[in-house]
Enzyme design. Structure first.
Site, PDB file in Angstrom:
ATOM      1  N   ASP A   1      85.680  34.964  47.486  1.00 25.76           N
ATOM      2  CA  ASP A   1      86.994  35.596  47.514  1.00 25.76           C
ATOM      3  C   ASP A   1      88.026  34.580  47.022  1.00 25.76           C
ATOM      4  OD1 ASP A   1      89.492  36.596  48.238  1.00 25.76           O
ATOM      5  OD2 ASP A   1      88.824  37.371  50.169  1.00 25.76           O
ATOM      6  N   VAL A   2      88.637  34.875  45.865  1.00 30.00           N
ATOM      7  CA  VAL A   2      89.650  33.996  45.285  1.00 30.00           C
ATOM      8  C   VAL A   2      90.971  34.754  45.235  1.00 30.00           C
ATOM      9  CG1 VAL A   2      90.309  32.563  43.320  1.00 30.00           C
ATOM     10  CG2 VAL A   2      87.872  32.874  43.878  1.00 30.00           C
ATOM     11  N   GLU A   3      91.878  34.398  46.104  1.00 24.81           N
ATOM     12  CA  GLU A   3      93.183  35.051  46.150  1.00 24.81           C
ATOM     13  C   GLU A   3      94.199  34.077  46.738  1.00 24.81           C
ATOM     14  OE1 GLU A   3      93.757  37.974  49.475  1.00 24.81           O
ATOM     15  OE2 GLU A   3      91.554  37.886  49.533  1.00 24.81           O
ATOM     16  N   TYR A   4      95.471  34.383  46.524  1.00 26.00           N
ATOM     17  CA  TYR A   4      96.514  33.582  47.143  1.00 26.00           C
ATOM     18  C   TYR A   4      96.540  33.846  48.646  1.00 26.00           C
ATOM     19  CZ  TYR A   4      98.490  32.313  42.594  1.00 26.00           C
ATOM     20  OH  TYR A   4      98.684  31.796  41.348  1.00 26.00           O
TER      21      TYR A   4
END
Length: 252
Positions: free
Chosen positions: A129-132
Protein backbone atom coordinates in the site's frame (compact mmCIF):
# COMPACT_ATOMS: atom_id res chain seq x y z
CA UNK A 1 -39.69 34.22 -22.17
CA UNK A 2 -36.12 35.35 -21.43
CA UNK A 3 -36.93 35.54 -17.72
CA UNK A 4 -38.38 32.02 -17.83
CA UNK A 5 -35.22 30.69 -19.49
CA UNK A 6 -33.08 32.28 -16.77
CA UNK A 7 -35.17 30.60 -14.09
CA UNK A 8 -34.83 27.19 -15.80
CA UNK A 9 -31.07 27.70 -16.24
CA UNK A 10 -30.77 28.65 -12.57
CA UNK A 11 -32.71 25.56 -11.48
CA UNK A 12 -30.55 23.30 -13.65
CA UNK A 13 -27.39 24.88 -12.29
CA UNK A 14 -28.63 24.38 -8.73
CA UNK A 15 -29.44 20.73 -9.46
CA UNK A 16 -25.96 20.29 -10.94
CA UNK A 17 -24.27 21.69 -7.81
CA UNK A 18 -26.45 19.60 -5.51
CA UNK A 19 -25.67 16.41 -7.44
CA UNK A 20 -21.96 17.28 -7.48
CA UNK A 21 -21.98 17.80 -3.72
CA UNK A 22 -23.82 14.53 -3.12
CA UNK A 23 -21.33 12.63 -5.31
CA UNK A 24 -18.29 14.20 -3.61
CA UNK A 25 -19.86 13.53 -0.21
CA UNK A 26 -20.40 9.88 -1.34
CA UNK A 27 -24.14 10.03 -0.70
CA UNK A 28 -24.67 9.16 -4.35
CA UNK A 29 -22.39 6.29 -5.37
CA UNK A 30 -22.00 6.35 -9.13
CA UNK A 31 -19.36 3.63 -8.93
CA UNK A 32 -22.03 1.08 -8.10
CA UNK A 33 -23.27 1.51 -11.68
CA UNK A 34 -19.95 0.19 -13.04
CA UNK A 35 -19.07 -2.75 -10.78
CA UNK A 36 -21.70 -5.26 -11.89
CA UNK A 37 -19.63 -6.18 -14.93
CA UNK A 38 -16.91 -7.64 -12.67
CA UNK A 39 -17.27 -11.21 -11.45
CA UNK A 40 -14.79 -11.22 -8.57
CA UNK A 41 -15.30 -8.95 -5.54
CA UNK A 42 -13.52 -8.69 -2.24
CA UNK A 43 -12.66 -6.60 0.80
CA UNK A 44 -9.55 -5.22 2.43
CA UNK A 45 -9.43 -4.91 6.21
CA UNK A 46 -7.27 -3.84 9.13
CA UNK A 47 -7.66 -3.52 12.90
CA UNK A 48 -10.15 -0.70 12.29
CA UNK A 49 -12.81 -3.31 11.51
CA UNK A 50 -12.18 -4.84 14.94
CA UNK A 51 -13.33 -8.40 15.50
CA UNK A 52 -14.39 -9.95 12.20
CA UNK A 53 -16.65 -12.98 11.91
CA UNK A 54 -15.08 -14.44 8.79
CA UNK A 55 -17.80 -17.06 8.52
CA UNK A 56 -20.37 -14.28 8.16
CA UNK A 57 -18.06 -12.32 5.90
CA UNK A 58 -17.81 -15.28 3.54
CA UNK A 59 -21.59 -15.07 3.05
CA UNK A 60 -21.46 -11.45 1.83
CA UNK A 61 -21.05 -12.27 -1.88
CA UNK A 62 -17.31 -11.70 -1.77
CA UNK A 63 -14.57 -14.07 -2.84
CA UNK A 64 -11.35 -12.61 -1.50
CA UNK A 65 -9.89 -10.48 1.27
CA UNK A 66 -6.63 -8.65 1.71
CA UNK A 67 -5.66 -8.30 5.37
CA UNK A 68 -3.31 -5.65 6.69
CA UNK A 69 -0.24 -7.35 8.10
CA UNK A 70 2.47 -4.77 8.65
CA UNK A 71 3.45 -1.12 8.41
CA UNK A 72 6.92 0.32 8.16
CA UNK A 73 9.87 -1.55 9.67
CA UNK A 74 8.37 -2.77 12.93
CA UNK A 75 4.61 -2.30 13.24
CA UNK A 76 2.31 -5.33 13.01
CA UNK A 77 -1.42 -4.77 12.71
CA UNK A 78 -2.94 -5.79 16.02
CA UNK A 79 -5.66 -7.90 14.36
CA UNK A 80 -3.49 -9.55 11.72
CA UNK A 81 -2.78 -12.87 13.42
CA UNK A 82 -6.36 -13.53 14.48
CA UNK A 83 -7.69 -12.49 11.06
CA UNK A 84 -5.11 -14.67 9.31
CA UNK A 85 -6.03 -17.65 11.48
CA UNK A 86 -9.79 -17.28 11.21
CA UNK A 87 -10.07 -16.54 7.50
CA UNK A 88 -8.24 -19.82 6.87
CA UNK A 89 -11.35 -21.60 8.16
CA UNK A 90 -13.45 -20.20 5.29
CA UNK A 91 -13.52 -20.73 1.54
CA UNK A 92 -12.36 -17.17 0.84
CA UNK A 93 -9.16 -16.49 -1.06
CA UNK A 94 -6.91 -14.21 0.92
CA UNK A 95 -3.62 -12.36 1.04
CA UNK A 96 -1.70 -9.89 3.20
CA UNK A 97 -0.72 -6.29 2.52
CA UNK A 98 2.01 -4.03 3.85
CA UNK A 99 1.60 -0.28 4.42
CA UNK A 100 4.70 1.40 3.02
CA UNK A 101 6.42 4.01 5.17
CA UNK A 102 8.25 6.92 3.57
CA UNK A 103 10.49 7.10 6.64
CA UNK A 104 12.20 3.72 6.94
CA UNK A 105 14.40 1.44 4.88
CA UNK A 106 12.86 -0.82 2.29
CA UNK A 107 14.91 -3.80 3.42
CA UNK A 108 13.71 -3.68 7.02
CA UNK A 109 10.14 -3.11 5.86
CA UNK A 110 10.38 -6.23 3.71
CA UNK A 111 11.76 -8.23 6.64
CA UNK A 112 8.91 -7.02 8.84
CA UNK A 113 6.39 -8.34 6.32
CA UNK A 114 8.20 -11.62 5.66
CA UNK A 115 8.77 -12.47 9.33
CA UNK A 116 5.16 -11.60 10.19
CA UNK A 117 3.33 -13.23 7.28
CA UNK A 118 5.60 -16.17 6.58
CA UNK A 119 4.58 -18.51 3.80
CA UNK A 120 2.07 -17.38 1.17
CA UNK A 121 1.73 -20.78 -0.45
CA UNK A 122 -1.77 -21.04 -1.88
CA UNK A 123 -2.48 -17.39 -0.98
CA UNK A 124 -2.83 -14.23 -3.04
CA UNK A 125 0.33 -12.41 -4.05
CA UNK A 126 1.64 -9.83 -1.56
CA UNK A 127 0.40 -6.26 -1.86
CA UNK A 128 2.13 -3.02 -0.90
CA UNK A 129 0.00 0.00 0.00
CA UNK A 130 1.63 3.23 -1.23
CA UNK A 131 -0.29 6.35 -0.28
CA UNK A 132 0.16 9.61 1.57
CA UNK A 133 -0.45 9.47 5.31
CA UNK A 134 -0.45 11.90 8.18
CA UNK A 135 0.60 15.32 6.92
CA UNK A 136 2.80 13.93 4.14
CA UNK A 137 0.68 15.18 1.27
CA UNK A 138 0.46 18.72 2.60
CA UNK A 139 4.26 18.66 2.92
CA UNK A 140 4.98 16.86 -0.32
CA UNK A 141 7.42 19.56 -1.48
CA UNK A 142 9.64 18.61 1.45
CA UNK A 143 9.73 14.91 0.53
CA UNK A 144 12.67 13.36 -1.27
CA UNK A 145 10.91 11.51 -4.09
CA UNK A 146 14.09 9.86 -5.31
CA UNK A 147 14.89 8.45 -1.88
CA UNK A 148 11.31 7.25 -1.34
CA UNK A 149 11.11 5.45 -4.69
CA UNK A 150 14.54 3.90 -4.06
CA UNK A 151 13.38 2.36 -0.76
CA UNK A 152 10.10 1.26 -2.33
CA UNK A 153 12.09 -0.47 -5.06
CA UNK A 154 14.20 -2.25 -2.43
CA UNK A 155 11.04 -3.40 -0.63
CA UNK A 156 9.35 -4.67 -3.78
CA UNK A 157 12.44 -6.53 -4.97
CA UNK A 158 12.96 -8.15 -1.57
CA UNK A 159 9.36 -9.39 -1.53
CA UNK A 160 9.70 -10.68 -5.08
CA UNK A 161 12.84 -12.56 -4.15
CA UNK A 162 11.14 -14.12 -1.14
CA UNK A 163 7.85 -15.06 -2.79
CA UNK A 164 8.99 -15.50 -6.41
CA UNK A 165 6.31 -13.18 -7.72
CA UNK A 166 5.97 -9.44 -8.20
CA UNK A 167 3.86 -7.79 -5.49
CA UNK A 168 0.79 -5.74 -6.36
CA UNK A 169 0.96 -2.01 -5.66
CA UNK A 170 -2.13 -0.48 -4.06
CA UNK A 171 -2.20 3.29 -4.49
CA UNK A 172 -4.26 6.45 -4.70
CA UNK A 173 -4.19 8.76 -7.71
CA UNK A 174 -1.99 11.34 -6.03
CA UNK A 175 0.57 8.78 -4.85
CA UNK A 176 0.44 7.03 -8.22
CA UNK A 177 1.35 10.16 -10.13
CA UNK A 178 3.98 11.22 -7.59
CA UNK A 179 5.76 7.91 -6.98
CA UNK A 180 4.55 5.00 -9.13
CA UNK A 181 3.93 6.25 -12.66
CA UNK A 182 6.96 5.78 -14.85
CA UNK A 183 8.97 4.13 -12.09
CA UNK A 184 7.06 0.91 -11.35
CA UNK A 185 5.02 0.32 -14.48
CA UNK A 186 5.95 -3.37 -14.55
CA UNK A 187 3.91 -3.99 -11.39
CA UNK A 188 0.21 -4.79 -11.35
CA UNK A 189 -1.83 -1.93 -9.95
CA UNK A 190 -4.57 -1.83 -7.35
CA UNK A 191 -6.10 1.62 -7.69
CA UNK A 192 -8.39 3.48 -5.31
CA UNK A 193 -11.10 5.53 -6.98
CA UNK A 194 -14.32 5.99 -5.06
CA UNK A 195 -15.81 8.51 -7.51
CA UNK A 196 -15.65 7.00 -11.00
CA UNK A 197 -14.36 3.95 -12.83
CA UNK A 198 -10.60 4.04 -13.47
CA UNK A 199 -11.37 2.80 -16.98
CA UNK A 200 -12.05 6.46 -17.77
CA UNK A 201 -8.39 7.39 -17.42
CA UNK A 202 -6.42 4.22 -16.59
CA UNK A 203 -8.04 1.58 -18.78
CA UNK A 204 -5.86 -1.50 -19.07
CA UNK A 205 -3.52 -0.31 -16.33
CA UNK A 206 -5.30 -1.61 -13.21
CA UNK A 207 -5.86 -5.14 -11.91
CA UNK A 208 -7.83 -4.38 -8.75
CA UNK A 209 -10.12 -1.43 -8.18
CA UNK A 210 -11.16 -0.21 -4.73
CA UNK A 211 -14.46 1.30 -5.75
CA UNK A 212 -15.94 2.25 -2.39
CA UNK A 213 -14.93 2.82 1.21
CA UNK A 214 -18.54 2.97 2.37
CA UNK A 215 -19.74 -0.64 2.29
CA UNK A 216 -21.36 -1.89 5.50
CA UNK A 217 -21.69 -5.49 6.72
CA UNK A 218 -22.79 -7.06 9.99
CA UNK A 219 -19.71 -9.28 10.13
CA UNK A 220 -17.43 -6.99 12.18
CA UNK A 221 -17.62 -4.87 15.32
CA UNK A 222 -14.78 -2.36 15.12
CA UNK A 223 -14.60 1.41 15.53
CA UNK A 224 -14.87 1.76 11.74
CA UNK A 225 -18.43 1.06 10.57
CA UNK A 226 -17.45 0.96 6.90
CA UNK A 227 -15.37 -1.49 4.91
CA UNK A 228 -13.50 -1.15 1.59
CA UNK A 229 -14.81 -3.05 -1.42
CA UNK A 230 -12.82 -4.05 -4.48
CA UNK A 231 -13.24 -5.79 -7.81
CA UNK A 232 -10.80 -7.78 -9.92
CA UNK A 233 -10.47 -6.71 -13.54
CA UNK A 234 -10.12 -10.12 -15.16
CA UNK A 235 -11.86 -13.47 -15.42
CA UNK A 236 -12.08 -16.13 -12.72
CA UNK A 237 -9.30 -18.06 -14.41
CA UNK A 238 -7.09 -14.96 -14.38
CA UNK A 239 -7.92 -14.34 -10.74
CA UNK A 240 -6.98 -17.87 -9.73
CA UNK A 241 -3.66 -17.40 -11.48
CA UNK A 242 -2.92 -14.73 -8.85
CA UNK A 243 -2.66 -17.43 -6.20
CA UNK A 244 0.83 -18.55 -5.33
CA UNK A 245 1.45 -22.28 -5.78
CA UNK A 246 0.43 -24.40 -2.81
CA UNK A 247 2.64 -27.02 -1.19
CA UNK A 248 0.64 -29.71 -2.99
CA UNK A 249 1.17 -28.03 -6.35
CA UNK A 250 4.89 -27.74 -5.69
CA UNK A 251 5.25 -31.36 -4.70
CA UNK A 252 3.20 -32.44 -7.72
Amino acid sequence: MRHKKKIIAGILLLIFFILTFLIIDKRIRLNLLFVDRYEIRGVDVSHYQGDIDWGKMADEKIEFAYIKATEGSSHVDEKFYINWKNIAQTNLYYGAYHFFSFDSAGETQAQNYISTVGSLDGKLVPAVDVEYYGDKESRKNELNRKAITKELDVLLRALEEEYHTKPIIYTTYSAYHDFIEGAFDEYDLWIRNVYYTPDMDMKGRWLYWQYTDRAKFDAYTGEEQYIDMNVFAGSRTEFLSMLLPSDDAKSG
